[in-house]
Design a protein around this motif. Structure first.
Motif, PDB file in Angstrom:
ATOM      1  N   LYS A   3       0.838  -1.187   0.000  1.00  0.00           N
ATOM      2  CA  LYS A   3       0.000   0.000   0.000  1.00  0.00           C
ATOM      3  C   LYS A   3       0.875   1.239   0.000  1.00  0.00           C
ATOM      4  O   LYS A   3       1.884   1.324   0.675  1.00  0.00           O
ATOM      5  N   ARG A   4       0.467   2.243  -0.742  1.00  0.00           N
ATOM      6  CA  ARG A   4       1.216   3.489  -0.776  1.00  0.00           C
ATOM      7  C   ARG A   4       0.328   4.632  -0.346  1.00  0.00           C
ATOM      8  O   ARG A   4      -0.883   4.489  -0.167  1.00  0.00           O
ATOM      9  N   ASN A   5       0.936   5.791  -0.184  1.00  0.00           N
ATOM     10  CA  ASN A   5       0.219   6.954   0.280  1.00  0.00           C
ATOM     11  C   ASN A   5      -0.866   7.341  -0.720  1.00  0.00           C
ATOM     12  O   ASN A   5      -0.581   7.714  -1.861  1.00  0.00           O
ATOM     13  N   THR A   6      -2.128   7.259  -0.299  1.00  0.00           N
ATOM     14  CA  THR A   6      -3.233   7.560  -1.207  1.00  0.00           C
ATOM     15  C   THR A   6      -3.227   9.022  -1.642  1.00  0.00           C
ATOM     16  O   THR A   6      -3.691   9.350  -2.739  1.00  0.00           O
ATOM     17  N   LYS A   7      -2.713   9.903  -0.800  1.00  0.00           N
ATOM     18  CA  LYS A   7      -2.634  11.315  -1.181  1.00  0.00           C
ATOM     19  C   LYS A   7      -1.654  11.505  -2.336  1.00  0.00           C
ATOM     20  O   LYS A   7      -1.905  12.311  -3.236  1.00  0.00           O
ATOM     21  N   GLN A   8      -0.543  10.777  -2.297  1.00  0.00           N
ATOM     22  CA  GLN A   8       0.420  10.860  -3.396  1.00  0.00           C
ATOM     23  C   GLN A   8      -0.195  10.332  -4.679  1.00  0.00           C
ATOM     24  O   GLN A   8      -0.031  10.914  -5.753  1.00  0.00           O
ATOM     25  N   TYR A   9      -0.908   9.209  -4.578  1.00  0.00           N
ATOM     26  CA  TYR A   9      -1.577   8.654  -5.744  1.00  0.00           C
ATOM     27  C   TYR A   9      -2.541   9.673  -6.336  1.00  0.00           C
ATOM     28  O   TYR A   9      -2.565   9.900  -7.555  1.00  0.00           O
ATOM     29  N   ALA A  10      -3.369  10.278  -5.459  1.00  0.00           N
ATOM     30  CA  ALA A  10      -4.361  11.248  -5.928  1.00  0.00           C
ATOM     31  C   ALA A  10      -3.683  12.430  -6.613  1.00  0.00           C
ATOM     32  O   ALA A  10      -4.171  12.947  -7.627  1.00  0.00           O
ATOM     33  N   PHE A  12      -0.758  12.459  -8.219  1.00  0.00           N
ATOM     34  CA  PHE A  12      -0.257  12.070  -9.537  1.00  0.00           C
ATOM     35  C   PHE A  12      -1.403  11.793 -10.511  1.00  0.00           C
ATOM     36  O   PHE A  12      -1.275  12.063 -11.705  1.00  0.00           O
ATOM     37  N   HIS A  13      -2.511  11.267 -10.014  1.00  0.00           N
ATOM     38  CA  HIS A  13      -3.683  11.074 -10.881  1.00  0.00           C
ATOM     39  C   HIS A  13      -4.173  12.415 -11.422  1.00  0.00           C
ATOM     40  O   HIS A  13      -4.543  12.545 -12.594  1.00  0.00           O
ATOM     41  N   ARG A  14      -4.166  13.416 -10.545  1.00  0.00           N
ATOM     42  CA  ARG A  14      -4.615  14.749 -10.947  1.00  0.00           C
ATOM     43  C   ARG A  14      -3.669  15.346 -11.995  1.00  0.00           C
ATOM     44  O   ARG A  14      -4.123  15.903 -13.016  1.00  0.00           O
ATOM     45  N   LYS A  15      -2.370  15.226 -11.761  1.00  0.00           N
ATOM     46  CA  LYS A  15      -1.395  15.752 -12.726  1.00  0.00           C
ATOM     47  C   LYS A  15      -1.496  15.014 -14.055  1.00  0.00           C
ATOM     48  O   LYS A  15      -1.381  15.621 -15.121  1.00  0.00           O
ATOM     49  N   TRP A  16      -1.707  13.711 -13.987  1.00  0.00           N
ATOM     50  CA  TRP A  16      -1.847  12.920 -15.206  1.00  0.00           C
ATOM     51  C   TRP A  16      -3.084  13.344 -15.984  1.00  0.00           C
ATOM     52  O   TRP A  16      -3.062  13.465 -17.204  1.00  0.00           O
ATOM     53  N   GLY A  17      -4.174  13.602 -15.254  1.00  0.00           N
ATOM     54  CA  GLY A  17      -5.399  14.048 -15.904  1.00  0.00           C
ATOM     55  C   GLY A  17      -5.214  15.373 -16.616  1.00  0.00           C
ATOM     56  O   GLY A  17      -5.668  15.563 -17.757  1.00  0.00           O
ATOM     57  N   GLN A  18      -4.518  16.305 -15.955  1.00  0.00           N
ATOM     58  CA  GLN A  18      -4.253  17.609 -16.563  1.00  0.00           C
ATOM     59  C   GLN A  18      -3.372  17.463 -17.792  1.00  0.00           C
ATOM     60  O   GLN A  18      -3.582  18.119 -18.813  1.00  0.00           O
ATOM     61  N   PHE A  19      -2.372  16.591 -17.694  1.00  0.00           N
ATOM     62  CA  PHE A  19      -1.468  16.330 -18.808  1.00  0.00           C
ATOM     63  C   PHE A  19      -2.248  15.789 -20.013  1.00  0.00           C
ATOM     64  O   PHE A  19      -2.039  16.227 -21.156  1.00  0.00           O
ATOM     65  N   LEU A  52       9.091   9.465  -8.540  1.00  0.00           N
ATOM     66  CA  LEU A  52       8.763   8.956  -9.876  1.00  0.00           C
ATOM     67  C   LEU A  52       8.339   7.482  -9.828  1.00  0.00           C
ATOM     68  O   LEU A  52       7.492   7.048 -10.600  1.00  0.00           O
ATOM     69  N   ASN A  53       8.899   6.750  -8.916  1.00  0.00           N
ATOM     70  CA  ASN A  53       8.496   5.359  -8.761  1.00  0.00           C
ATOM     71  C   ASN A  53       7.050   5.282  -8.267  1.00  0.00           C
ATOM     72  O   ASN A  53       6.276   4.416  -8.692  1.00  0.00           O
ATOM     73  N   THR A  54       6.683   6.196  -7.365  1.00  0.00           N
ATOM     74  CA  THR A  54       5.303   6.266  -6.897  1.00  0.00           C
ATOM     75  C   THR A  54       4.382   6.685  -8.032  1.00  0.00           C
ATOM     76  O   THR A  54       3.262   6.162  -8.178  1.00  0.00           O
ATOM     77  N   ALA A  55       4.840   7.631  -8.869  1.00  0.00           N
ATOM     78  CA  ALA A  55       4.048   8.066 -10.027  1.00  0.00           C
ATOM     79  C   ALA A  55       3.806   6.902 -10.974  1.00  0.00           C
ATOM     80  O   ALA A  55       2.706   6.733 -11.513  1.00  0.00           O
ATOM     81  N   ARG A  56       4.827   6.086 -11.184  1.00  0.00           N
ATOM     82  CA  ARG A  56       4.680   4.906 -12.042  1.00  0.00           C
ATOM     83  C   ARG A  56       3.596   3.975 -11.497  1.00  0.00           C
ATOM     84  O   ARG A  56       2.756   3.478 -12.253  1.00  0.00           O
ATOM     85  N   CYS A  57       3.600   3.747 -10.193  1.00  0.00           N
ATOM     86  CA  CYS A  57       2.592   2.871  -9.578  1.00  0.00           C
ATOM     87  C   CYS A  57       1.195   3.489  -9.669  1.00  0.00           C
ATOM     88  O   CYS A  57       0.206   2.782  -9.874  1.00  0.00           O
ATOM     89  N   ALA A  58       1.144   4.819  -9.504  1.00  0.00           N
ATOM     90  CA  ALA A  58      -0.152   5.503  -9.600  1.00  0.00           C
ATOM     91  C   ALA A  58      -0.740   5.353 -10.997  1.00  0.00           C
ATOM     92  O   ALA A  58      -1.949   5.118 -11.158  1.00  0.00           O
ATOM     93  N   LEU A  59       0.089   5.488 -12.021  1.00  0.00           N
ATOM     94  CA  LEU A  59      -0.386   5.322 -13.393  1.00  0.00           C
ATOM     95  C   LEU A  59      -0.823   3.874 -13.650  1.00  0.00           C
ATOM     96  O   LEU A  59      -1.827   3.628 -14.328  1.00  0.00           O
ATOM     97  N   SER A  60      -0.077   2.935 -13.087  1.00  0.00           N
ATOM     98  CA  SER A  60      -0.422   1.526 -13.285  1.00  0.00           C
ATOM     99  C   SER A  60      -1.787   1.189 -12.700  1.00  0.00           C
ATOM    100  O   SER A  60      -2.442   0.252 -13.145  1.00  0.00           O
ATOM    101  N   SER A  61      -2.202   1.957 -11.689  1.00  0.00           N
ATOM    102  CA  SER A  61      -3.475   1.662 -11.027  1.00  0.00           C
ATOM    103  C   SER A  61      -4.688   2.116 -11.831  1.00  0.00           C
ATOM    104  O   SER A  61      -5.813   1.700 -11.550  1.00  0.00           O
ATOM    105  N   ILE A  62      -4.489   2.970 -12.863  1.00  0.00           N
ATOM    106  CA  ILE A  62      -5.644   3.466 -13.626  1.00  0.00           C
ATOM    107  C   ILE A  62      -5.557   3.205 -15.126  1.00  0.00           C
ATOM    108  O   ILE A  62      -6.572   3.224 -15.815  1.00  0.00           O
TER     109      ILE A  62
END
Length: 299
Positions: A3-10, A12-19, A52-62
């Motif tokens: 499990k990782r920090n859900t705030k970090q995931y959120a 990176f999800h937001r930044k990915w969405g904007q991108f 960046l490793n956390t960002a990679r995991c966040a992207l993998s989740s969606i």
């Protein structure tokens, strides 16, 4: 996966969405080029390997893929992250660490236990557990009295959840808390026994060890545990502008290391896989003696 920090995931999800909006990309089915471009953008903004490793995991989740593998496991993405590791390797957060004896002196003053408010009893317990277990806040938040067993001198908690130091095939993580007979005022076993008695009629059906000291006495989050520990550090005289609640992990293992706790004991207690992980932060010679982590740390 741990499990990782859900705030970090959120985040990176937001930044990915904007991108994806800016580039008119389907955020759930992007091309590999889009993913690497996004990670490169994060790298150029100054992020290091861990983020960046956390960002990679966040992207993998969606991100959905036709194959069973996640986008984070794609060879090109893995090579990118490996390159970041060499360019911006993870480093120590602190050049030095606070003296555990400062906090222990304050905790000794919180005695007898019967004189403490529920708030101060809770603060004392969570800080002692953090120190003698050398565990992350994530692990402390998962401690559950339904999984604990003891013999009067030891409490053993089993963590069935997947956490950061979980390894495939290694079984559930166990957190062992031992009595410290030389000074009962800072014995985590005695404080825990008293805490369980005091909270028995408050917790209702909640089985998490740490509950709020105010109504409705529900299980608390990792952020709440961090605030509690940081308050104790501040009351003890530790510079909390520099050191976070997570610094208890570094402080306790550094103290044990300097007092010649065997490296095998430190790795076992803290949940590190190899000596290299510890040596990266505390590159000193270790003298081997037959003493337990808890006894040497608290002495």
């Amino acid at each position: 996966m741990a499990k990782r920090n859900t705030k970090q995931y959120a985040g990176f999800h937001r930044k990915w969405g904007q991108f994806c909006i800016q580039r008119e990309v389907d955020m759930f089915r992007p091309s590999l080029t889009d993913v690497v471009t996004f990670l490169t953008h994060l790298f150029n903004s100054g992020l290091g390997y861990s983020s960046l490793n956390t960002a990679r995991c966040a992207l993998s989740s969606i991100i959905m893929r036709d194959s069973d593998n996640t986008i984070g496991n794609h060879p090109l993405v893995s090579r990118f992250i490996k390159g970041v590791y060499h360019l911006r390797p993870p480093s120590c957060r602190y050049d030095n660490i606070w003296d555990v004896s400062i906090v222990l002196r304050y905790l000794r003053g919180l005695h007898p236990l019967s004189s403490l408010s529920m708030k101060m009893l809770t603060l004392k317990l969570v800080t002692l557990v953090a120190l003698v277990s050398a565990q992350r806040l994530q692990t402390l938040q998962l401690l559950d009295i339904s999984t604990v067993h003891g013999d009067g001198s030891t409490f053993v908690f089993t963590i069935p959840d997947q956490i950061k130091q979980s390894r495939p095939g290694s079984g559930p993580i166990k957190v062992v808390l031992r009595d410290f007979q030389e000074d009962q005022s800072i014995s985590v076993v005695k404080v825990l026994e008293f805490y369980l008695k005091q909270t028995k009629n408050l917790r209702g059906s909640c089985s998490k060890l740490f509950i709020s000291y105010v109504k409705p006495h529900a299980a608390v989050s990792r952020d709440t545990l961090a605030r509690w520990i940081k308050l104790v550090l501040d009351l003890s005289g530790v510079d909390t502008k520099t050191f976070s609640a997570h610094s208890t992990r570094a402080a306790s293992t550094s103290a044990a290391y300097s007092r010649s706790v065997p490296i095998e004991e430190i790795l076992k207690v803290a949940g590190w896989k190899s000596e290299k992980t510890f040596a990266k932060f505390y590159n000193k010679e270790v003298l081997h003696q037959n003493e337990t982590f808890t006894n040497i740390l608290l002495s």
